[in-house]
Design a protein around this motif. Structure first.
Motif, PDB file in Angstrom:
ATOM      1  N   UNK A   1       1.103  -1.105  -0.257  1.00 44.35           N
ATOM      2  CA  UNK A   1      -0.119   0.117  -0.402  1.00 44.35           C
ATOM      3  C   UNK A   1       0.920   1.225  -0.198  1.00 44.35           C
ATOM      4  N   UNK A   2       1.847   1.212   0.484  1.00 42.09           N
ATOM      5  CA  UNK A   2       2.781   2.314  -0.043  1.00 42.09           C
ATOM      6  C   UNK A   2       4.217   2.211  -1.114  1.00 42.09           C
ATOM      7  N   UNK A   3       4.194   1.415  -1.131  1.00 40.72           N
ATOM      8  CA  UNK A   3       5.308   1.560  -2.065  1.00 40.72           C
ATOM      9  C   UNK A   3       5.023   2.187  -3.824  1.00 40.72           C
ATOM     10  N   UNK A   4       4.309   2.115  -3.605  1.00 38.01           N
ATOM     11  CA  UNK A   4       4.351   2.953  -5.288  1.00 38.01           C
ATOM     12  C   UNK A   4       4.515   4.669  -4.920  1.00 38.01           C
ATOM     13  N   UNK A   5       4.146   5.448  -3.584  1.00 34.73           N
ATOM     14  CA  UNK A   5       4.756   6.349  -2.865  1.00 34.73           C
ATOM     15  C   UNK A   5       5.629   6.451  -2.132  1.00 34.73           C
TER      16      UNK A   5
ATOM     17  N   UNK B   1      20.009  13.520   4.722  1.00 33.47           N
ATOM     18  CA  UNK B   1      21.198  13.735   4.794  1.00 33.47           C
ATOM     19  C   UNK B   1      21.641  12.426   3.676  1.00 33.47           C
ATOM     20  N   UNK B   2      20.574  11.284   4.162  1.00 37.51           N
ATOM     21  CA  UNK B   2      21.290   9.896   3.545  1.00 37.51           C
ATOM     22  C   UNK B   2      20.938  10.152   2.480  1.00 37.51           C
ATOM     23  N   UNK B   3      19.929  10.430   1.326  1.00 40.19           N
ATOM     24  CA  UNK B   3      19.460  11.353   0.412  1.00 40.19           C
ATOM     25  C   UNK B   3      20.641  11.851  -0.326  1.00 40.19           C
ATOM     26  N   UNK B   4      21.122  12.961  -0.098  1.00 43.98           N
ATOM     27  CA  UNK B   4      22.461  13.680  -0.343  1.00 43.98           C
ATOM     28  C   UNK B   4      23.531  12.726  -0.520  1.00 43.98           C
ATOM     29  N   UNK B   5      23.822  11.453   0.604  1.00 41.36           N
ATOM     30  CA  UNK B   5      24.998  11.048   0.405  1.00 41.36           C
ATOM     31  C   UNK B   5      24.853   9.503  -0.509  1.00 41.36           C
ATOM     32  N   UNK B   6      23.084   9.078  -1.479  1.00 42.48           N
ATOM     33  CA  UNK B   6      22.821   8.401  -2.250  1.00 42.48           C
ATOM     34  C   UNK B   6      22.871   7.647  -1.650  1.00 42.48           C
ATOM     35  N   UNK B   7      22.714   6.757   0.105  1.00 42.12           N
ATOM     36  CA  UNK B   7      22.282   5.637   0.741  1.00 42.12           C
ATOM     37  C   UNK B   7      21.168   4.680   0.275  1.00 42.12           C
ATOM     38  N   UNK B   8      20.197   5.607  -0.678  1.00 39.96           N
ATOM     39  CA  UNK B   8      18.512   4.990  -1.105  1.00 39.96           C
ATOM     40  C   UNK B   8      19.106   4.390  -2.424  1.00 39.96           C
ATOM     41  N   UNK B   9      20.675   5.128  -3.756  1.00 38.57           N
ATOM     42  CA  UNK B   9      20.126   4.736  -5.043  1.00 38.57           C
ATOM     43  C   UNK B   9      20.382   3.563  -5.116  1.00 38.57           C
ATOM     44  N   UNK B  10      21.358   2.424  -3.973  1.00 35.73           N
ATOM     45  CA  UNK B  10      21.633   1.214  -4.259  1.00 35.73           C
ATOM     46  C   UNK B  10      20.045   0.811  -5.141  1.00 35.73           C
ATOM     47  N   UNK B  11      19.022   0.994  -3.532  1.00 36.44           N
ATOM     48  CA  UNK B  11      17.549   0.112  -3.348  1.00 36.44           C
ATOM     49  C   UNK B  11      17.332   0.228  -4.838  1.00 36.44           C
ATOM     50  N   UNK B  12      16.871   1.604  -4.467  1.00 36.23           N
ATOM     51  CA  UNK B  12      16.058   1.948  -5.644  1.00 36.23           C
ATOM     52  C   UNK B  12      15.922   1.656  -7.103  1.00 36.23           C
ATOM     53  N   UNK B  13      17.138   1.362  -7.558  1.00 33.85           N
ATOM     54  CA  UNK B  13      17.436   0.763  -8.832  1.00 33.85           C
ATOM     55  C   UNK B  13      17.681  -0.521  -8.885  1.00 33.85           C
ATOM     56  N   UNK B  14      17.449  -0.903  -8.239  1.00 37.25           N
ATOM     57  CA  UNK B  14      17.395  -2.595  -8.032  1.00 37.25           C
ATOM     58  C   UNK B  14      16.227  -2.687  -8.117  1.00 37.25           C
ATOM     59  N   UNK B  15      14.850  -1.943  -7.260  1.00 46.97           N
ATOM     60  CA  UNK B  15      13.744  -1.568  -7.608  1.00 46.97           C
ATOM     61  C   UNK B  15      12.683  -1.359  -8.482  1.00 46.97           C
ATOM     62  N   UNK B  16      14.114  -0.060  -9.456  1.00 46.86           N
ATOM     63  CA  UNK B  16      13.541   0.338 -10.834  1.00 46.86           C
ATOM     64  C   UNK B  16      12.697   1.230 -10.642  1.00 46.86           C
ATOM     65  N   UNK B  17      12.878   1.881  -8.700  1.00 49.54           N
ATOM     66  CA  UNK B  17      11.915   3.408  -8.687  1.00 49.54           C
ATOM     67  C   UNK B  17      12.314   4.399  -8.068  1.00 49.54           C
ATOM     68  N   UNK B  18      11.904   5.856  -8.193  1.00 50.46           N
ATOM     69  CA  UNK B  18      12.556   6.365  -7.461  1.00 50.46           C
ATOM     70  C   UNK B  18      11.867   7.221  -6.076  1.00 50.46           C
TER      71      UNK B  18
END
Length: 760
Positions: free
Chosen positions: A148-152, A520-537
């Motif tokens: 119910x939350x993964x899309x947003x 801060x984690x966003x600026x340090x690109x901490x989420x990039x690997x996980x989001x890329x694997x999910x194909x979501x932004x």
């Protein structure tokens, strides 16, 4: 000096004014009768703000009723019960159904980056660890918030957070859309009700309780299910009904006993009418005093105020017996006035107590005794040698025997009083008098209702929890203080299981902190690997705090109403701690100004213990004041004798009560208060009039009527009333036997006119 005719005019005028004022107060006054025993007990030593918080939260809880059904047809019975309850006015039904996952998810959507679990915070420093955490969330089939939350919120921080906090909030389960709980291998379906009225209002409580119990019984019989229920409402209805029954039953028996006593002694209904008239006016005066000084009059005050009859009937019997003598009214006025002054002085000391029950009873007694005194003084001269007030010859003979026995006691009073004093001291030294101030011992609710409470507490997982109350002037300060308290508690005891609203509604400052961590984690690109694997932004939005006002307008507002309440000084909330608190934790809580370990029974019991010590001091002060008056009036020897007789009467009552009840409570001390009042009257009449048959007869009749009236209270089902009655019964008996030994030695007998009692 005020003449008798002028006094009678004054009496009639003031009586008319009192009756008019009393009638107005009764109809238009703001007073009300209540049954909340907490309102008559001393307040614990906590801040006014915390006290208001405790009262507000308890005021919210006392309107709650919980019902639980179990059986093969429990689901059908549940629906039928809801339908029937909807037809009852003042009843608001909560089936405790949570909103859907979709509703909750959409509600938290604007604040998606404000909520982080401890596990998520730890992963913010490592992109690989964060990727692993995000992927593990996606594969958790048991977490319905993911879909119910993964899309947003594809970072899945919100999904993990909501799943964790909702599991932490309650142990309830849902079945067929209904809240359930397990106990003794049975599944119970729960319904929560809110009563839109004061659960301590007697008539309303009794009416609504009867309606609900009737519905519950019909459902049980119709669907063959087990249905249990609990709530303050039912305790109020049961205890008030019991008190009303006891007042009417004991009052009727006492009245019949007094009527028979008067008829045996005088063989006429005239003294009966006089006695009832005086008692009735005394009760009216006492009631007016209560309505004048108090808005909330407790039902127990009326139960204990029945003690007024015991003292007033003393006035009546002295007045009626005196009409048979040749002495003028003045010979009776002095002891009556002295008796009133000393008794009123004692009650005046007690009226200064912080316990509302004692204050109310004291005011009732002072006003009631004043009304009785004015009435007997107004009618006394008119009764002289009234043929309808002639004491029967057989009664006179009994008085002569009592006189002979008392003369013997007086002759040996030195050794008797010395022996009684040694026995009392020895008993207290060997068999230490013990007190038990646990307020739960005074509970008068029936066993079946207490068993219901225990089962409901288990079903609600509230059986062995501690509740913590937090106060603050603003909501934000309240939420921050709650978070501080929880942090400290976990640092003291890491194993504690804490449940509350804190997870679903953190403070704005904590939400801001979490948002900044995500940023801060966003600026340090901490989420990039996980989001890329999910194909979501998941672009970061501007910070927007979830406030209490917004939360109250959302789908979880019912939960907010359970945990947070607003009162005149600010806001209060509570959270639960499951687990035994260590002494260090309890000590830390006791040192906090705006944080309270909520245990009403323990807090009140502690208050009772402190107040009981204060009451003993008040009784000693009152005893000392009365002793000084007696010594000033009768000299050192007779004053000390009177004081010793009064003291031994009170101590004897304590000893005999302690032997039977094994321990005493504060209501036994209330009994001592009445014993002191009656003992004062007895010794004053013995000092003023000596061992004369009219005095002996009047005191004997008074003692018999008082023992009858208060001895009945010993059979009460209300522990407080029972304790009181037991002590008074023993005390009056002791006073009747001991008080005559304080009198002056009688002079030689003198004959008086035939038909009168011997006035030696």
């Amino acid at each position: 000096m005020l003449s008798y005719s002028n006094f009678q005019k004054f009496y009639v005028i003031q009586l008319l004014l009192i009756l008019l004022f009393g009638g107005y107060q009764f109809v238009y006054g703001s007073w009300q009768v209540q049954t909340n025993i907490l309102s008559i007990l001393p307040n614990t030593q906590i801040s006014k703000a915390l006290l208001s918080s405790e009262q507000a939260l308890f005021g919210q809880a006392k309107k709650k009723v919980t019902a639980a059904l179990t059986g093969e047809k429990a689901v059908i019975a549940h629906s039928a019960l809801v339908a029937k309850l909807n037809q009852i006015e003042f009843v608001d039904i909560h089936t405790q159904q949570l909103p859907s996952i979709s509703q909750i998810s959409q509600f938290y959507r604007p604040f998606k980056d404000n909520f982080l679990t401890e596990q998520y915070v730890k992963a913010l420093d490592d992109s690989t660890e964060m990727q692993s955490l995000m992927l593990s969330q996606v594969t958790q089939i048991a977490n319905p918030f993911v879909s119910d939350t993964i899309d947003f919120s594809p970072r899945l921080a919100l999904a993990e957070y909501l799943n964790t906090e909702f599991n932490n909030l309650t142990s309830y389960k849902q079945k067929q859309g209904l809240i359930t709980s397990e106990f003794n291998d049975k599944t119970y379906y729960l319904i929560s009700l809110t009563i839109a009225t004061d659960a301590f209002s007697i008539k309303e409580s009794q009416l609504i309780a009867q309606q609900l119990q009737s519905v519950f019984l019909n459902i049980e019989n119709e669907f063959n299910v087990e249905l249990i229920y609990s709530g303050v409402l039912f305790h109020t209805a049961q205890s008030s009904k019991q008190a009303e029954d006891e007042i009417s039953t004991f009052g009727l028996i006492s009245l019949i006993g007094i009527i028979l006593l008067i008829l045996v002694v005088f063989r006429s209904i005239t003294p009966l009418f006089i006695a009832l008239w005086v008692i009735s006016l005394a009760i009216i005066y006492g009631g007016i005093g209560l309505m004048l000084f108090f808005d909330d009059i407790h039902l127990l005050s009326f139960v204990f105020a029945v003690t007024l009859i015991g003292i007033v009937i003393d006035y009546c019997f002295h007045t009626l017996v005196h009409a048979n003598t040749h002495h003028s009214a003045k010979t009776l006025i002095t002891p009556l006035l002295l008796g009133f002054i000393t008794t009123a002085l004692g009650y005046l000391v007690i009226a200064s107590s912080p316990m509302a029950l004692l204050t109310q009873v004291s005011v009732f007694m002072i006003f009631g005794l004043l009304g009785a005194l004015l009435t007997v003084l107004a009618v006394l001269p008119k009764l002289k040698h009234n043929k309808h007030l002639k004491v029967q010859h057989s009664v006179t003979q009994v008085s002569e025997r009592i006189k002979t026995a008392n003369l013997y006691l007086i002759k040996h009073r030195t050794s008797i009083l010395f022996g009684l004093s040694l026995l009392a001291i020895g008993f207290i030294a060997i068999h230490k008098v013990s007190f038990n101030d646990d307020i739960r011992l005074l509970n008068s609710s029936p066993a079946w209702l207490m068993e219901n409470e225990k089962t409901i507490s288990h079903l609600s997982n509230m059986e062995s929890i501690n509740r913590i109350i937090v106060y603050a002037p603003t909501i934000e300060a309240l939420l921050q203080k709650q978070e501080y308290a929880i942090t400290q508690l976990k640092s003291e005891q890491t194993e504690l299981d804490i449940k509350g609203l804190f997870g679903l509604l953190p403070s704005s400052s904590k939400q801001k902190l979490h948002y900044e961590l995500v940023n801060k984690a966003e600026q340090n690109k901490v989420f990039d690997l996980g989001l890329a694997q999910l194909g979501l932004s998941d672009p970061l939005t501007e910070f927007n705090a979830l406030t209490y006002k917004v939360f109250k307008a959302g789908p979880l507002s019912d939960i907010a109403d359970i945990y947070i309440v607003q009162h005149e000084l600010g806001y209060a909330l509570w959270f639960s701690v499951n687990g035994e608190l260590k002494q260090n934790t309890i000590k830390w809580l006791s040192q906090q100004q705006d944080i309270l370990l909520y245990d009403t029974a323990k807090n009140v019991s502690n208050g009772l213990s402190q107040y009981r010590a204060e009451l003993i001091n008040l009784l000693l002060i009152a005893f000392l004041a009365i002793s000084l008056v007696l010594i000033a009036r009768y000299g050192i020897k007779q004053g000390l004798l009177s004081t010793l007789a009064i003291g031994l009467s009170a101590v004897s009552a304590v000893i005999f009560t302690n032997l039977i009840a094994e321990h005493l409570n504060i209501f036994n001390l209330l009994g001592i208060l009445l014993i002191l009042a009656l003992a004062i009257d007895y010794v004053i009449f013995y000092q003023e009039q000596g061992i004369k048959e009219p005095t002996l007869l009047a005191i004997t009749l008074s003692a018999l009527s008082s023992i009858l009236a208060f001895g009945m209270l010993a059979f009460s089902q209300t522990p407080a009333v029972q304790s009181f009655g037991l002590t008074v019964m023993f005390g009056i008996t002791s006073t009747f036997l001991i008080a005559p030994m304080s009198a002056n030695l009688p002079r030689p007998n003198k004959k008086i006119k035939q038909g009168n009692l011997n006035d030696t």
